[in-house]
Design an enzyme around this catalytic site. Structure first.
Site, PDB file in Angstrom:
ATOM      1  N   GLY A  10      -8.282 -21.320  16.141  1.00 16.86           N
ATOM      2  CA  GLY A  10      -7.680 -19.243  15.852  1.00 16.86           C
ATOM      3  C   GLY A  10      -6.032 -19.931  17.044  1.00 16.86           C
ATOM      4  O   GLY A  10      -6.018 -20.965  17.685  1.00 16.86           O
ATOM      5  N   LEU A  12      -5.521 -17.338  19.697  1.00 14.42           N
ATOM      6  CA  LEU A  12      -6.216 -17.410  20.531  1.00 14.42           C
ATOM      7  C   LEU A  12      -6.635 -18.770  21.086  1.00 14.42           C
ATOM      8  O   LEU A  12      -6.361 -18.599  22.253  1.00 14.42           O
ATOM      9  CB  LEU A  12      -6.666 -16.176  20.751  1.00 14.42           C
ATOM     10  N   ALA A  60     -13.965 -15.766  15.333  1.00 15.87           N
ATOM     11  CA  ALA A  60     -14.415 -14.335  15.064  1.00 15.87           C
ATOM     12  C   ALA A  60     -14.058 -14.051  13.221  1.00 15.87           C
ATOM     13  O   ALA A  60     -13.110 -15.107  13.078  1.00 15.87           O
ATOM     14  CB  ALA A  60     -13.508 -13.214  15.267  1.00 15.87           C
ATOM     15  N   TYR A  61     -14.585 -13.393  12.854  1.00 17.76           N
ATOM     16  CA  TYR A  61     -14.467 -13.268  11.288  1.00 17.76           C
ATOM     17  C   TYR A  61     -13.263 -12.166  11.444  1.00 17.76           C
ATOM     18  O   TYR A  61     -13.526 -11.499  11.330  1.00 17.76           O
ATOM     19  CB  TYR A  61     -15.424 -12.756  10.812  1.00 17.76           C
ATOM     20  N   TYR A 125     -14.463  -4.855   8.804  1.00 18.80           N
ATOM     21  CA  TYR A 125     -14.078  -5.458  10.112  1.00 18.80           C
ATOM     22  C   TYR A 125     -14.038  -4.606  11.636  1.00 18.80           C
ATOM     23  O   TYR A 125     -14.921  -5.413  12.779  1.00 18.80           O
ATOM     24  CB  TYR A 125     -13.000  -5.897   9.536  1.00 18.80           C
TER      25      TYR A 125
HETATM   26  N1  LIG Z   1      -5.073 -11.083  14.384  1.00 16.66           N
HETATM   27  C1  LIG Z   1      -5.467  -9.975  14.949  1.00 16.66           C
HETATM   28  O1  LIG Z   1      -3.978  -9.749  14.310  1.00 16.66           O
HETATM   29  C2  LIG Z   1      -5.889  -9.802  15.516  1.00 16.66           C
HETATM   30  C3  LIG Z   1      -6.152  -7.752  15.711  1.00 16.66           C
HETATM   31  C4  LIG Z   1      -6.529  -7.504  17.264  1.00 16.66           C
HETATM   32  C5  LIG Z   1      -8.139  -8.070  17.041  1.00 16.66           C
HETATM   33  N2  LIG Z   1      -7.968  -9.948  16.607  1.00 16.66           N
HETATM   34  C6  LIG Z   1      -9.113 -10.671  17.369  1.00 16.66           C
HETATM   35  O2  LIG Z   1      -8.091 -11.426  18.569  1.00 16.66           O
HETATM   36  C7  LIG Z   1      -9.502 -12.330  17.893  1.00 16.66           C
HETATM   37  C8  LIG Z   1      -9.155 -13.923  18.263  1.00 16.66           C
HETATM   38  O3  LIG Z   1      -7.966 -13.110  16.715  1.00 16.66           O
HETATM   39  P1  LIG Z   1      -7.288 -14.974  15.889  1.00 16.66           P
HETATM   40  O4  LIG Z   1      -5.491 -13.917  15.161  1.00 16.66           O
HETATM   41  O5  LIG Z   1      -7.100 -16.149  17.131  1.00 16.66           O
HETATM   42  O6  LIG Z   1      -7.877 -15.378  14.996  1.00 16.66           O
HETATM   43  P2  LIG Z   1      -7.221 -16.656  13.543  1.00 16.66           P
HETATM   44  O7  LIG Z   1      -5.688 -16.597  14.238  1.00 16.66           O
HETATM   45  O8  LIG Z   1      -8.394 -15.539  12.795  1.00 16.66           O
HETATM   46  O9  LIG Z   1      -9.160 -17.036  14.612  1.00 16.66           O
HETATM   47  C9  LIG Z   1     -10.225 -17.417  14.841  1.00 16.66           C
HETATM   48  C10 LIG Z   1     -10.809 -18.751  14.462  1.00 16.66           C
HETATM   49  O10 LIG Z   1     -12.538 -17.509  14.545  1.00 16.66           O
HETATM   50  C11 LIG Z   1     -13.056 -19.068  13.503  1.00 16.66           C
HETATM   51  N3  LIG Z   1     -14.495 -18.701  12.854  1.00 16.66           N
HETATM   52  C12 LIG Z   1     -13.835 -17.937  12.434  1.00 16.66           C
HETATM   53  N4  LIG Z   1     -15.672 -18.144  11.789  1.00 16.66           N
HETATM   54  C13 LIG Z   1     -16.440 -18.734  12.434  1.00 16.66           C
HETATM   55  C14 LIG Z   1     -17.820 -19.192  12.500  1.00 16.66           C
HETATM   56  N5  LIG Z   1     -18.490 -19.055  11.730  1.00 16.66           N
HETATM   57  N6  LIG Z   1     -17.659 -20.021  13.665  1.00 16.66           N
HETATM   58  C15 LIG Z   1     -16.936 -20.595  14.225  1.00 16.66           C
HETATM   59  N7  LIG Z   1     -15.816 -20.012  14.149  1.00 16.66           N
HETATM   60  C16 LIG Z   1     -14.958 -19.536  13.452  1.00 16.66           C
HETATM   61  C17 LIG Z   1     -12.031 -19.732  12.763  1.00 16.66           C
HETATM   62  O11 LIG Z   1     -11.891 -20.785  12.556  1.00 16.66           O
HETATM   63  P3  LIG Z   1     -11.553 -21.875  11.686  1.00 16.66           P
HETATM   64  O12 LIG Z   1     -10.058 -22.200  12.321  1.00 16.66           O
HETATM   65  O13 LIG Z   1     -12.537 -23.602  11.395  1.00 16.66           O
HETATM   66  O14 LIG Z   1     -11.099 -20.778  10.354  1.00 16.66           O
HETATM   67  C18 LIG Z   1     -10.654 -19.122  13.599  1.00 16.66           C
HETATM   68  O15 LIG Z   1     -10.310 -20.772  14.942  1.00 16.66           O
HETATM   69  C19 LIG Z   1     -10.690 -12.257  17.197  1.00 16.66           C
HETATM   70  O16 LIG Z   1     -11.380 -11.810  18.264  1.00 16.66           O
HETATM   71  C20 LIG Z   1      -9.699 -11.219  16.659  1.00 16.66           C
HETATM   72  O17 LIG Z   1     -11.095  -9.823  16.036  1.00 16.66           O
HETATM   73  C21 LIG Z   1      -7.062 -10.087  16.184  1.00 16.66           C
END
Ligand SMILES: NC(=O)c1ccc[n+]([C@@H]2O[C@H](COP(=O)([O-])OP(=O)(O)OC[C@H]3O[C@@H](n4cnc5c(N)ncnc54)[C@H](OP(=O)(O)O)[C@@H]3O)[C@@H](O)[C@H]2O)c1
Length: 292
Positions: A10, A12, A60-61, A125
């Site tokens: 992901g 992060l 995360a999902y 979510y």
């Molecule tokens: N993105 C935003 O704008 C945002 C805003 C607020 C908070 N957050 C929080 O910040 C954190 C990091 O977000 P991010 O932007 O880095 O998210 P991201 O780019 O969508 O990455 C999420 C990661 O979670 C993995 N994942 C999903 N389902 C999984 C499963 N069943 N088992 C193991 N891994 C799984 C995905 O794997 P794959 O690569 O295989 O799909 C991906 O690597 C999360 O907790 C998110 O809720 C994000």
């Protein structure tokens, strides 16, 4: 110290790989093949095998709209598995940092949200992420939960990359102007997490919820304008893209998002000495392709 990072692929997760590169610690980056958060019943066994001293849950999902149709899966990934990780960390005296979201709030505030403000998520979510916060802290009060917002980076898919792609295809775009939040560079979250891990391992810190996000609030419309200004400045886009502000009502989505999700980062600064994300500086680097 052996550190386990989930969600290796992901935004992060990849930024954590950058900041822990060449660190003296043994950092294991787990993709979903190694640690699958949709299977909470297997988490304990996986952690028994890996034996981390510290877990950073960057998985995360995160598909906000899709979650409306997959609430059970989102709950497993965003709440049940983080709870299983927290239980294991508590039983094994390991540190645990879990990441959450500004979407736990309903967006009716008129000043930046502090950690003690009432939560009231408006989407599946947000509800599953809030459930994750609650069960993690119940299972392990020493866990640290970092709520962040509007994450972008050079990796994965995010608003900045979507704007650059659409801007290359079109001369005019309509972007929502009545949702306000704080863009946050994933590299800054990763650097903050590394700092926190080292401080917790060194001298311990209070568990609980901490906010970390960008230092300036904008609407998505203003964010888009800044993306295109940076793209023009760095020669990434050679034309002007006209951005038209629209209300959320003109861009309906399955999930309802908060109109205002600005987070106060004062507690993070007081507790860990970590400054908020200078996202405008990071944006310039992400757009130009030069690492901050
Ligand atoms: N993105 C935003 O704008 C945002 C805003 C607020 C908070 N957050 C929080 O910040 C954190 C990091 O977000 P991010 O932007 O880095 O998210 P991201 O780019 O969508 O990455 C999420 C990661 O979670 C993995 N994942 C999903 N389902 C999984 C499963 N069943 N088992 C193991 N891994 C799984 C995905 O794997 P794959 O690569 O295989 O799909 C991906 O690597 C999360 O907790 C998110 O809720 C994000």
């Amino acid at each position: 110290m052996k550190i386990l990072v989930t969600g290796a692929n992901g935004q992060l997760g990849k930024c954590l790989a950058d900041v822990f590169q060449a660190s003296e610690h043994d950092v294991v980056f787990a993709d979903r093949a190694l640690v699958d958060l949709s299977e909470p019943e297997h988490i304990c066994q996986k952690l028994d095998n890996l034996k981390p001293d510290f877990v950073i849950n960057a998985a995360a999902y995160t598909a906000v709209d899709k979650a409306e149709a997959e609430p059970e899966l989102a709950q497993l990934i965003n709440a049940s598995s983080p709870e299983a990780i927290a239980l294991w960390c508590s039983a094994n005296k390991a540190g645990f940092i879990h990441v959450s979201t500004d979407y736990v709030f309903d967006g009716t505030a008129t000043r930046p949200y502090v950690e003690t403000d009432s939560v009231n998520p408006t989407s599946v979510y947000g509800k599953t992420k809030l459930a994750g916060e609650i069960v993690v802290l119940q299972a392990y009060p020493a866990a640290i939960i970092i709520r962040t917002a509007w994450v972008f980076s050079e990796y994965g898919s995010n608003f900045v990359k979507t704007m650059l792609r659409l801007g290359a295809q079109r001369d005019e775009l309509k972007v929502v102007a009545d949702q306000v939040g704080c863009p946050t560079y994933a590299g800054d979250i990763a650097a903050a997490i590394k700092d926190i891990v080292l401080k917790v391992a060194d001298s311990g810190r209070d568990g609980g919820v901490y906010h970390f996000c960008g230092d300036k609030a904008v609407s998505w419309f203003e964010f888009a304008q800044q993306v295109f200004a940076a793209a023009k400045e760095h020669g990434v886009l050679l034309k002007d893209v006209v951005v038209q502000p629209i209300p959320t009502s003109e861009y309906p989505t399955p999930a309802r998002r908060p109109a205002f999700s600005v987070l106060s980062t004062a507690k993070m600064l007081d507790s860990f000495g970590v400054l908020p994300s200078d996202w405008q500086n990071a944006l310039s680097h992400v757009v130009s392709g030069v690492r901050p």
